[in-house]
Design a protein around this motif. Sequence first.
Motif, PDB file in Angstrom:
ATOM      1  N   LEU A  49     -64.980  31.523  26.659  1.00 57.56           N
ATOM      2  CA  LEU A  49     -64.245  30.530  27.210  1.00 57.56           C
ATOM      3  C   LEU A  49     -64.055  31.148  28.492  1.00 57.56           C
ATOM      4  O   LEU A  49     -63.747  30.612  28.994  1.00 57.56           O
ATOM      5  N   ASP A 107     -58.296  21.775  26.618  1.00 60.12           N
ATOM      6  CA  ASP A 107     -57.707  21.841  28.029  1.00 60.12           C
ATOM      7  C   ASP A 107     -56.549  21.258  27.856  1.00 60.12           C
ATOM      8  O   ASP A 107     -56.564  19.817  27.118  1.00 60.12           O
ATOM      9  N   LEU A 121     -63.649  21.489  20.681  1.00 53.12           N
ATOM     10  CA  LEU A 121     -62.450  21.891  21.259  1.00 53.12           C
ATOM     11  C   LEU A 121     -63.310  23.122  22.466  1.00 53.12           C
ATOM     12  O   LEU A 121     -62.801  23.184  23.420  1.00 53.12           O
ATOM     13  N   HIS A 125     -64.118  22.062  26.590  1.00 57.27           N
ATOM     14  CA  HIS A 125     -63.527  22.336  27.415  1.00 57.27           C
ATOM     15  C   HIS A 125     -65.358  23.384  28.429  1.00 57.27           C
ATOM     16  O   HIS A 125     -64.639  23.637  29.307  1.00 57.27           O
ATOM     17  N   LYS A 126     -65.950  24.144  27.539  1.00 61.65           N
ATOM     18  CA  LYS A 126     -66.392  25.211  28.294  1.00 61.65           C
ATOM     19  C   LYS A 126     -66.765  24.162  29.012  1.00 61.65           C
ATOM     20  O   LYS A 126     -67.870  24.713  30.847  1.00 61.65           O
ATOM     21  N   TYR A 128     -66.636  20.704  30.972  1.00 58.15           N
ATOM     22  CA  TYR A 128     -66.507  21.558  32.486  1.00 58.15           C
ATOM     23  C   TYR A 128     -65.895  22.730  33.367  1.00 58.15           C
ATOM     24  O   TYR A 128     -65.826  22.539  33.976  1.00 58.15           O
ATOM     25  N   ARG A 129     -65.736  23.290  32.169  1.00 55.63           N
ATOM     26  CA  ARG A 129     -65.747  24.723  32.993  1.00 55.63           C
ATOM     27  C   ARG A 129     -67.317  24.483  34.106  1.00 55.63           C
ATOM     28  O   ARG A 129     -67.058  25.276  35.052  1.00 55.63           O
ATOM     29  N   GLU A 183     -64.695  16.189  35.108  1.00 53.87           N
ATOM     30  CA  GLU A 183     -63.282  15.675  35.378  1.00 53.87           C
ATOM     31  C   GLU A 183     -63.280  14.363  36.167  1.00 53.87           C
ATOM     32  O   GLU A 183     -62.413  13.201  35.754  1.00 53.87           O
TER      33      GLU A 183
END
Length: 933
Positions: A49, A107, A121, A125-126, A128-129, A183
């Motif tokens: 991540l 996140d 998770l 999170h990845k 969104y990045r 996001e």
Amino acid sequence: MEALEAPKAAHLILEAVQLTLDAAIEPLHQLTTRHAGLLKLELILRILLTFLPESTDPSLYVAFLNDVFLKSPSSKIADETLSYQPEISDNDAIRRVRKLHLLPLADPQYVYEDSVDPITLFLLHKAYRIDAETGSLPFVLRLVQPFLSHSEHLRIWAISTLLPLLRLDYEYYPYNGPTYSLEAFEALAGNKAIESLLSEAAQSSNGETKSKLGRDLRGLVGPWMYGASKRKRRKIDPGTVKTGSAVQVRVDPGRDTDEVAQTSSDWAQVNEWLLELSLPNLPLAVEALIQWDGPRDVDYGQWDKGVQPVEEAAQQTITARYAQAGLAMVYAANVCSASTLKDSHQILHRVAKLMDLQAPPPLTLQHPSENAEITLEFFDTLSRTHLLHNSLLRARNPFTSPTNFSIQLSYLLLESSCILESLGSSLSCKTLAEQSLFGSEANQAAELRKLLYRLQGKTKDQQKWNLAIYQIRWLRDWNSEKTGLEHGPISSLGVFCRVKKTDLENELLKALLHSGCYSIATEVYFKNPPGPISSGNLEKIVLSVALACYDGAGNGNRTRGGLLKASEIVMAFCDYFLKSERFNEVLALLSATHAMSFYSLALQHGVPFQPVNIRAHKDPISLVGKILDQNTHSYTKLDDLLEIGQNLASAGLIHSIPNHASISVGEATPDQLHLYVQRRITAMAIEAALAEEDFDTAYSYVINRLSPPDSSKFETDDDISWRAAYQAGCHRPASQNGSSALRRLEQRMEVLSQALLLAPSSALSEILMVWRQCEEDMASLISQEAEEEHKWDDRGDRRVPGGFSGDSSPMIQKAREPSRGALNEEAPMGLFDVARGAAAALSKNAFPLRRPQNSQPANRLKTSHERSLSAANTAGSESGNPTAMDPEDRLRKRDMVRNMVTGGLASGIGWVIGESKFLHSKLDLTMLQVLPR
């Protein structure tokens, strides 16, 4: 690999970080597999991540993630694949590891439940990045798609967030480019997300839009709604004001708990968005309603496997609210047109199909339906507040809640609107609901008159008018009277339900008359008695319409304009009212107005005369005076003016005789009114003739038109005729117009004698004063003429026939009036002598009118001219000698004039004092006294 010395944990972490930075997924895979005891799953996920570049294609490390997660065995690792650096000390390795600052799996911007596993998770999170760094949603899709079956939370997120955004940016509208990041889209409120997903379909105006909106509701909004109850961060504030490019929605915070709960759901926001969309673009909203079956119609694509269905009760409730939004569109439409009615009818069909209700029949203009199936209890639940815009989507609104009663009521309103639109009046469904259910009698009557006014002149076809009459009668009560339905204080329900049936029929007849459809009016209301309107009311309506056309006419000529229509109406129905006095009055009014139209007539300030001025004028006879004033020589057309006046009297516009002592207001008989009009107009004509110096015409009107009143017909003081005669007697003509001054004086005295006969006793002295003045003028003229004639005779007598004188100039004989020769037979008689003669006819002790026997006329002249006249008037005179017979033995012209004046004066005075019978006998004696003996 066992031959090698086991590295320490810090060195392994640094090695994993280096491999991750280099995106060396295969060596990393080998490293984590060989040292699985030191490199735990969570550590590996955090390294990936933190250090794996987001531009790396997820397909390169999805298999690695799956092996790590499933702990699958890996292949042998060759020594040369390891890049372990033993020259770094353990302390440096530990220090470097501490400075790595690995990212957490969850996140921090979001709150997750404890049951969410690390791999979910990491994937979220990845994702969104990756989206934040590259904006590549296909990379995100490749990352999460292999793991959808692993986690329900990940499935909900992918269906409700990733799938709508992918379709919006890459499938449905790829030409617009990326719209939102993951996001930003995740942070959208419910209504904002709906606007974002449907704005493209709502804003487009091309033909393809109708097919796209249903697709977008199914493929964008439907997936976005999946699992809405579990997305806590997507809660909606009921009091929030929502704005957007397509629509604007405000949720009423004053609703009860159930309604707030319903509004708080995202599906309620969809319903409100559709309702607001229907205001500017009803066809688009209707197309969406037809193409989309509601919340149960969702396109999940390839991800429909494993989707949990909604409970049946909840599904029915949501579908009912969706159908309610359709009915709300019907009442929210502000524009009434053929397309709007068609769309609204499609909505009713669609709602009935969605809720398995009875479908409404098609809209028809020939045979409208009835409302027998709607119960009174349903009407009792209706309220005006239910039609407010912010109340249309309330759960317990009887107008929009999808039931058989609400659909039938909506259909009746739509059918009424369709009929009104065909008749030329456009009223929306909401307006009709307010008018028919809550409108007052005055408002409904006003709307009825507007409808009929638009219908007038539209057509004269009997078939179309018969259909229009049937339709308007149906609009009044929706045929509820035939079905026995009664509601409260009113006997029926309909668009004009509070208008009485007789009033509606009266308005229909007026419309037929205004439009010129006399044959239709006769067929419907006159030929088959008893009809909807009584005979008395028929007469009133026909005359009221005729007079309305009369009042609106701009010209008095009955061959055009409003007067033509008024004449046509009266003549079309006069056969049905042969004994009607009012019809005769209107006919007389039309005749008088038409006759007045041939004269130039203007009111004050140059305002042109209009027919309505006759009916509005307090004294319409005075308009004849204006005609005389404004039209030169119009007094010569006395008969026409008298006819105008008589028609005005016959029209009932003169109700009393002014200044009449014996007749009160409203008690004058028609004969009395006609006589009053005749005298007044004649007096006006005399005055106009005198004003234009036409004394001869005025003299003729006084002598021939003004006669003493007949007491057997009209016992009254004639204050008009004597004043007109007196005014003529007082007039001194500016020019003689071929008549001598003596002749004018004679005419004036004759006019004054007529005034004496017509005047009351109080006015005799005034007339006699003028008489005296005329007599003095006549005596002066006679004396002057006699003197001139005497001088002429003396001059002629001094000339010897055949002789010569110093004046050799020829003698020119002076022109003279032969008729005046007899006037100098004796001296003029005084006015008081004439008065004494009149008195002698009334009482025995009066002074005699005849001169004494021994009195001789002063300055009596005997000329040759007199002699010739005397010879002509004396029977048996052959030589023409004036002494051939005694002057007392012949009737002198002077005596004839005196007898005429004395007789007229005596009869006039006797008529005043009421001694007519005695006067006639005395008058005969007086006439004998003045005859020659």
